[in-house]
Write a protein that holds these residues in place. Structure first.
Motif, PDB file in Angstrom:
ATOM      1  N   ASN A 234       0.804  -1.225   0.000  1.00 30.05           N
ATOM      2  CA  ASN A 234       0.000   0.000   0.000  1.00 30.05           C
ATOM      3  C   ASN A 234       0.836   1.274   0.000  1.00 30.05           C
ATOM      4  OD1 ASN A 234      -2.178  -1.664   0.070  1.00 30.05           O
ATOM      5  ND2 ASN A 234      -2.725  -1.290   2.186  1.00 30.05           N
ATOM      6  N   LEU A 235       2.129   1.164   0.193  1.00 32.28           N
ATOM      7  CA  LEU A 235       3.019   2.319   0.075  1.00 32.28           C
ATOM      8  C   LEU A 235       4.422   1.834  -0.253  1.00 32.28           C
ATOM      9  CD1 LEU A 235       4.513   2.097   3.024  1.00 32.28           C
ATOM     10  CD2 LEU A 235       2.671   3.566   3.787  1.00 32.28           C
ATOM     11  N   GLU A 236       5.240   2.745  -0.773  1.00 31.52           N
ATOM     12  CA  GLU A 236       6.579   2.378  -1.228  1.00 31.52           C
ATOM     13  C   GLU A 236       7.677   3.103  -0.463  1.00 31.52           C
ATOM     14  OE1 GLU A 236       6.757   3.251  -5.347  1.00 31.52           O
ATOM     15  OE2 GLU A 236       5.145   1.872  -5.923  1.00 31.52           O
ATOM     16  N   GLY A 237       7.375   4.295   0.040  1.00 32.28           N
ATOM     17  CA  GLY A 237       8.402   5.129   0.653  1.00 32.28           C
ATOM     18  C   GLY A 237       8.716   4.742   2.084  1.00 32.28           C
ATOM     19  N   ASN A 238       9.422   5.652   2.754  1.00 27.96           N
ATOM     20  CA  ASN A 238       9.905   5.401   4.107  1.00 27.96           C
ATOM     21  C   ASN A 238       8.919   5.883   5.167  1.00 27.96           C
ATOM     22  OD1 ASN A 238      12.383   4.413   3.094  1.00 27.96           O
ATOM     23  ND2 ASN A 238      13.139   6.497   2.866  1.00 27.96           N
ATOM     24  N   LEU A 239       9.155   5.426   6.399  1.00 22.87           N
ATOM     25  CA  LEU A 239       8.468   5.978   7.561  1.00 22.87           C
ATOM     26  C   LEU A 239       9.310   7.140   8.076  1.00 22.87           C
ATOM     27  CD1 LEU A 239       6.427   5.965   9.932  1.00 22.87           C
ATOM     28  CD2 LEU A 239       7.945   4.335  11.074  1.00 22.87           C
ATOM     29  N   VAL A 240       8.690   8.311   8.161  1.00 20.35           N
ATOM     30  CA  VAL A 240       9.369   9.492   8.685  1.00 20.35           C
ATOM     31  C   VAL A 240       8.632   9.907   9.949  1.00 20.35           C
ATOM     32  CG1 VAL A 240      10.021  11.885   8.248  1.00 20.35           C
ATOM     33  CG2 VAL A 240      10.095  10.210   6.387  1.00 20.35           C
ATOM     34  N   ALA A 241       9.309   9.828  11.102  1.00 18.55           N
ATOM     35  CA  ALA A 241       8.687  10.128  12.389  1.00 18.55           C
ATOM     36  C   ALA A 241       9.326  11.354  13.014  1.00 18.55           C
ATOM     37  CB  ALA A 241       8.824   8.929  13.333  1.00 18.55           C
ATOM     38  N   VAL A 242       8.501  12.208  13.608  1.00 18.04           N
ATOM     39  CA  VAL A 242       9.012  13.414  14.269  1.00 18.04           C
ATOM     40  C   VAL A 242       8.141  13.722  15.483  1.00 18.04           C
ATOM     41  CG1 VAL A 242       7.636  14.921  12.778  1.00 18.04           C
ATOM     42  CG2 VAL A 242       9.620  15.843  13.963  1.00 18.04           C
ATOM     43  N   ASN A 243       8.776  14.154  16.563  1.00 17.12           N
ATOM     44  CA  ASN A 243       8.062  14.620  17.745  1.00 17.12           C
ATOM     45  C   ASN A 243       7.872  16.119  17.619  1.00 17.12           C
ATOM     46  OD1 ASN A 243       7.233  15.467  20.316  1.00 17.12           O
ATOM     47  ND2 ASN A 243       8.299  13.776  21.301  1.00 17.12           N
ATOM     48  N   ASP A 270      19.913  24.250   0.912  1.00 21.11           N
ATOM     49  CA  ASP A 270      18.506  23.865   0.788  1.00 21.11           C
ATOM     50  C   ASP A 270      18.226  22.671   1.700  1.00 21.11           C
ATOM     51  OD1 ASP A 270      18.213  25.795  -1.100  1.00 21.11           O
ATOM     52  OD2 ASP A 270      18.112  24.432  -2.814  1.00 21.11           O
ATOM     53  N   ARG A 271      16.995  22.601   2.216  1.00 20.96           N
ATOM     54  CA  ARG A 271      16.584  21.477   3.045  1.00 20.96           C
ATOM     55  C   ARG A 271      15.239  20.966   2.542  1.00 20.96           C
ATOM     56  NH1 ARG A 271      15.713  21.627   9.668  1.00 20.96           N
ATOM     57  NH2 ARG A 271      15.332  19.386   9.946  1.00 20.96           N
ATOM     58  N   PRO A 272      15.122  19.673   2.197  1.00 18.62           N
ATOM     59  CA  PRO A 272      13.869  19.174   1.620  1.00 18.62           C
ATOM     60  C   PRO A 272      12.704  19.169   2.606  1.00 18.62           C
ATOM     61  CG  PRO A 272      15.373  17.360   2.031  1.00 18.62           C
ATOM     62  CD  PRO A 272      16.156  18.627   2.273  1.00 18.62           C
ATOM     63  N   GLY A 273      12.957  18.909   3.894  1.00 20.36           N
ATOM     64  CA  GLY A 273      11.878  18.856   4.878  1.00 20.36           C
ATOM     65  C   GLY A 273      11.319  17.452   5.031  1.00 20.36           C
ATOM     66  N   LEU A 274      10.692  17.229   6.176  1.00 18.75           N
ATOM     67  CA  LEU A 274      10.194  15.892   6.512  1.00 18.75           C
ATOM     68  C   LEU A 274       9.033  15.455   5.626  1.00 18.75           C
ATOM     69  CD1 LEU A 274      10.370  16.268  10.388  1.00 18.75           C
ATOM     70  CD2 LEU A 274      11.901  14.928   8.942  1.00 18.75           C
ATOM     71  N   LEU A 275       8.155  16.399   5.239  1.00 19.73           N
ATOM     72  CA  LEU A 275       7.030  16.022   4.380  1.00 19.73           C
ATOM     73  C   LEU A 275       7.527  15.496   3.041  1.00 19.73           C
ATOM     74  CD1 LEU A 275       5.423  17.642   6.545  1.00 19.73           C
ATOM     75  CD2 LEU A 275       3.931  18.390   4.689  1.00 19.73           C
ATOM     76  N   LYS A 276       8.570  16.124   2.520  1.00 21.15           N
ATOM     77  CA  LYS A 276       9.125  15.680   1.247  1.00 21.15           C
ATOM     78  C   LYS A 276       9.797  14.326   1.397  1.00 21.15           C
ATOM     79  CE  LYS A 276       9.940  16.378  -3.124  1.00 21.15           C
ATOM     80  NZ  LYS A 276       8.815  16.462  -4.094  1.00 21.15           N
ATOM     81  N   GLU A 277      10.470  14.116   2.524  1.00 20.41           N
ATOM     82  CA  GLU A 277      11.125  12.833   2.766  1.00 20.41           C
ATOM     83  C   GLU A 277      10.103  11.700   2.868  1.00 20.41           C
ATOM     84  OE1 GLU A 277      13.739  12.913   6.092  1.00 20.41           O
ATOM     85  OE2 GLU A 277      14.795  14.715   5.437  1.00 20.41           O
ATOM     86  N   ALA A 278       8.876  12.050   3.261  1.00 21.57           N
ATOM     87  CA  ALA A 278       7.830  11.031   3.422  1.00 21.57           C
ATOM     88  C   ALA A 278       7.067  10.770   2.127  1.00 21.57           C
ATOM     89  CB  ALA A 278       6.850  11.457   4.519  1.00 21.57           C
ATOM     90  N   ASP A 279       7.488  11.335   1.015  1.00 23.47           N
ATOM     91  CA  ASP A 279       6.804  11.132  -0.265  1.00 23.47           C
ATOM     92  C   ASP A 279       6.702   9.635  -0.576  1.00 23.47           C
ATOM     93  OD1 ASP A 279       5.574  11.758  -2.663  1.00 23.47           O
ATOM     94  OD2 ASP A 279       7.464  11.976  -3.747  1.00 23.47           O
ATOM     95  N   GLN A 280       5.504   9.180  -0.902  1.00 19.17           N
ATOM     96  CA  GLN A 280       5.191   7.771  -1.185  1.00 19.17           C
ATOM     97  C   GLN A 280       5.320   6.884   0.045  1.00 19.17           C
ATOM     98  OE1 GLN A 280       3.936   6.981  -4.210  1.00 19.17           O
ATOM     99  NE2 GLN A 280       4.152   9.168  -4.640  1.00 19.17           N
ATOM    100  N   GLY A 281       5.503   7.517   1.223  1.00 18.88           N
ATOM    101  CA  GLY A 281       5.630   6.755   2.461  1.00 18.88           C
ATOM    102  C   GLY A 281       4.650   7.238   3.503  1.00 18.88           C
ATOM    103  N   LEU A 282       5.030   7.118   4.780  1.00 19.80           N
ATOM    104  CA  LEU A 282       4.143   7.477   5.876  1.00 19.80           C
ATOM    105  C   LEU A 282       4.829   8.476   6.794  1.00 19.80           C
ATOM    106  CD1 LEU A 282       1.759   5.163   7.785  1.00 19.80           C
ATOM    107  CD2 LEU A 282       3.187   6.718   9.087  1.00 19.80           C
TER     108      LEU A 282
END
Length: 530
Positions: A234-243, A270-282
């Motif tokens: 159901n998804l291909e990308g990574n899990l990106v977790a942040v507090n 430049d910094r991509p950000g956590l939302l971008k890192e979670a592309d195709q993931g959770l």
């Protein structure tokens, strides 16, 4: 109850054979009426007006084979019979204009005639319930002859197929067990919640909100949902977790949405950000209630449109992420007080699951003790167990009102780790258990007293008037910050203590800046605390 067959006129197969020789050929529409055990009262024949002559011939032959069958023509306009959108739209309009009588008629959707596109459309419309019936598949005889060939009726209600239903139940059971970490829990309310979450995890990509006290297992549950979804494709990308509690001001915007070089002092790249890192993931946003209102507004748009603008950028970027949010706060109360956007709350609480504390699940303490023992033994490479007396003492205490379990499963994990480490020969004795119980009682008592002392220090610092305007949560947080700062020689040292984990994930750190921003929220300075 009458039986009605709905079929598209086959402009190739239904046209086979000339004159009387057509009876020597297998024609799918006519063949439906050549089976003694398949009785059809009415045929609703779907056709384009350009093929009226063929439809009349097929109608005549159907009535010859089955005189009691009534044939009704329905006209559609397949401008391009190989264009999926056109064909589906035409057939959907046919379904919507058709008067179904499920109480008096049962329906068979014939999927042998028409283009492959039309057959797929008929299947989809039947599965979705627009054609409320079963599928009818006809096939020719193995050798060309005048017989009717074969037919098969297919019911798309998969629950009626024992083997398929059993397979579904097995998949559901395995998924539910995985979400529980393989622990055979006994709390009925918790088990029911996890069973539903398993279905939602597989069938939906909408946001999930997990609430509950600190240490109840929100992060672990989010991790398992991610792994279950990835395993099921159901998804291909990574899990990106942040507090989110670690994010403040420019740091929050930059961390979540990224930034462009030069957007602020210290933004050297430049910094991509956590939302971008979670592309195709959770993306797992723990303590989502700690986000500022500006970040909440941008997050809402990112959830709905999958687009956002990085800090300091003039162009949008996109990220197709799935979201799980976690919190131990009352977000509804926050929304009423203007601290949390109501529209964001409405968007993320479509599926809300509240994890109970360990004290609320006394019947699950025993299986969780076994789980912690197995986990410790795996890590240690040695079997660890209680003797019978020790087990009875520990279990009785752990389920009693004396056991506070204030940090929930973190307390339980630490307790088992201590006893396992001290156990000679891998055997936890009654004496070890009694020592651990004394240690836990002292810890919980000291924690309560220390918390009360720190709160009083913070009250003295701000004064009763200002302090009473803070939520209990903020009072406790400020009390903890006050204690750390008073025991630190500088803001940098205090920052290293408070942000001991999150700072290690940064390429460059400014601990003093983070402390200064944190204190500004409460209107105090480091010097005042010192």
């Amino acid at each position: 109850m009458k039986t009605v067959a709905i079929s598209i006129l086959g402009t190739v197969l239904d046209k086979r054979g000339k004159r009387s020789k057509r009876w020597d050929k297998w024609r799918p529409t006519v063949s439906m009426f050549q089976h003694d055990d398949l009785l059809i009262d009415r045929l609703d024949l779907v056709l384009d007006k350009n093929h009226q002559r063929l439809a009349d011939q097929v109608t005549e032959d159907v009535q010859h084979a089955s005189p009691e069958t009534k044939v009704v023509h329905h006209y559609v306009n397949f401008e391009n019979p190989w264009d999926f959108e056109t064909v589906y739209s035409e057939l959907l309009d046919f379904c919507r204009g058709y008067t179904f009588k499920p109480g008096r008629e049962q329906y068979l959707t014939h999927i042998t005639t028409g283009t492959h596109v039309a057959q797929i459309c008929l299947y989809l419309l039947t599965e979705a319930g627009y054609l409320p019936g079963k599928l009818l598949q006809t096939s020719p005889p193995r050798k060309e002859s005048g017989n009717a060939g074969e037919y098969q009726i297919i019911d798309l209600d998969l629950s009626k197929y024992d083997q398929i239903a059993s397979r579904f139940q097995k998949e559901h059971t395995e998924g539910t067990s995985y979400l529980k970490g393989g622990i055979e829990t006994n709390n009925k309310k918790f088990n029911a919640m996890i069973e539903q979450l398993e279905k939602v995890s597989i069938r939906s990509t909408e946001p999930i909100l997990i609430t509950g006290p600190t240490g109840a297992g929100k992060s672990q549950l989010a991790q398992r949902v991610y792994e279950l979804r990835k395993h099921r494709g159901n998804l291909e990308g990574n899990l990106v977790a942040v507090n989110c509690a670690t994010l403040r001001g420019e740091n929050a915007m930059s961390a979540l949405f990224g930034h462009k070089k030069g957007a602020f002092t210290g933004a050297t790249t430049d910094r991509p950000g956590l939302l971008k890192e979670a592309d195709q993931g959770l993306l797992f946003l723990d303590e989502v209630g700690e986000l500022g209102l500006d970040e909440q507004a941008m997050l809402l748009r990112a959830i709905e449109d999958k687009r956002f603008i990085p800090f300091g950028a003039d162009k949008e970027t996109s990220s197709d992420f799935q979201l799980i949010a976690g919190t131990n706060r009352d977000l509804a109360k926050f929304a009423r007080e203007g601290k949390f956007r109501e529209d964001l709350l409405a968007r993320i609480d479509l599926w809300e699951y509240c994890l109970p504390s360990l004290r609320e699940r006394p019947e699950d303490i025993e299986p969780n003790i076994e789980y912690e023992l197995e986990k410790f033994a795996t890590k240690r490479g040695q079997l660890i167990s209680f003797n019978k007396t020790a087990r009875d003492i520990y279990l009785r205490f752990s389920q009693s009102p004396e056991a506070k379990w204030s940090a929930n499963f973190r307390d339980l994990n630490a307790s088992i780790t201590r006893m396992g480490t001290l156990a000679d020969g891998g055997r936890i004795t009654a004496n070890l258990v009694k020592e651990e119980i004394s240690r836990l009682k002292a810890k919980w008592k000291t924690s309560t007293q220390a918390g009360e002392n720190q709160v009083e220090q913070a009250r003295e610092l701000l004064g009763d008037a200002r302090f009473s305007q803070l939520d209990l949560y903020d009072q406790i947080i400020l009390a903890g910050i006050t204690n750390v700062c008073r025991n630190s020689s500088s803001m940098a040292e205090a920052g290293r203590t408070l942000f001991n984990l999150s700072r290690t994930a940064k390429k460059s750190t400014n601990d003093s800046h983070r402390i200064r921003q944190l204190l500004e929220k409460y209107g105090v300075s480091f010097d005042e605390l010192r």
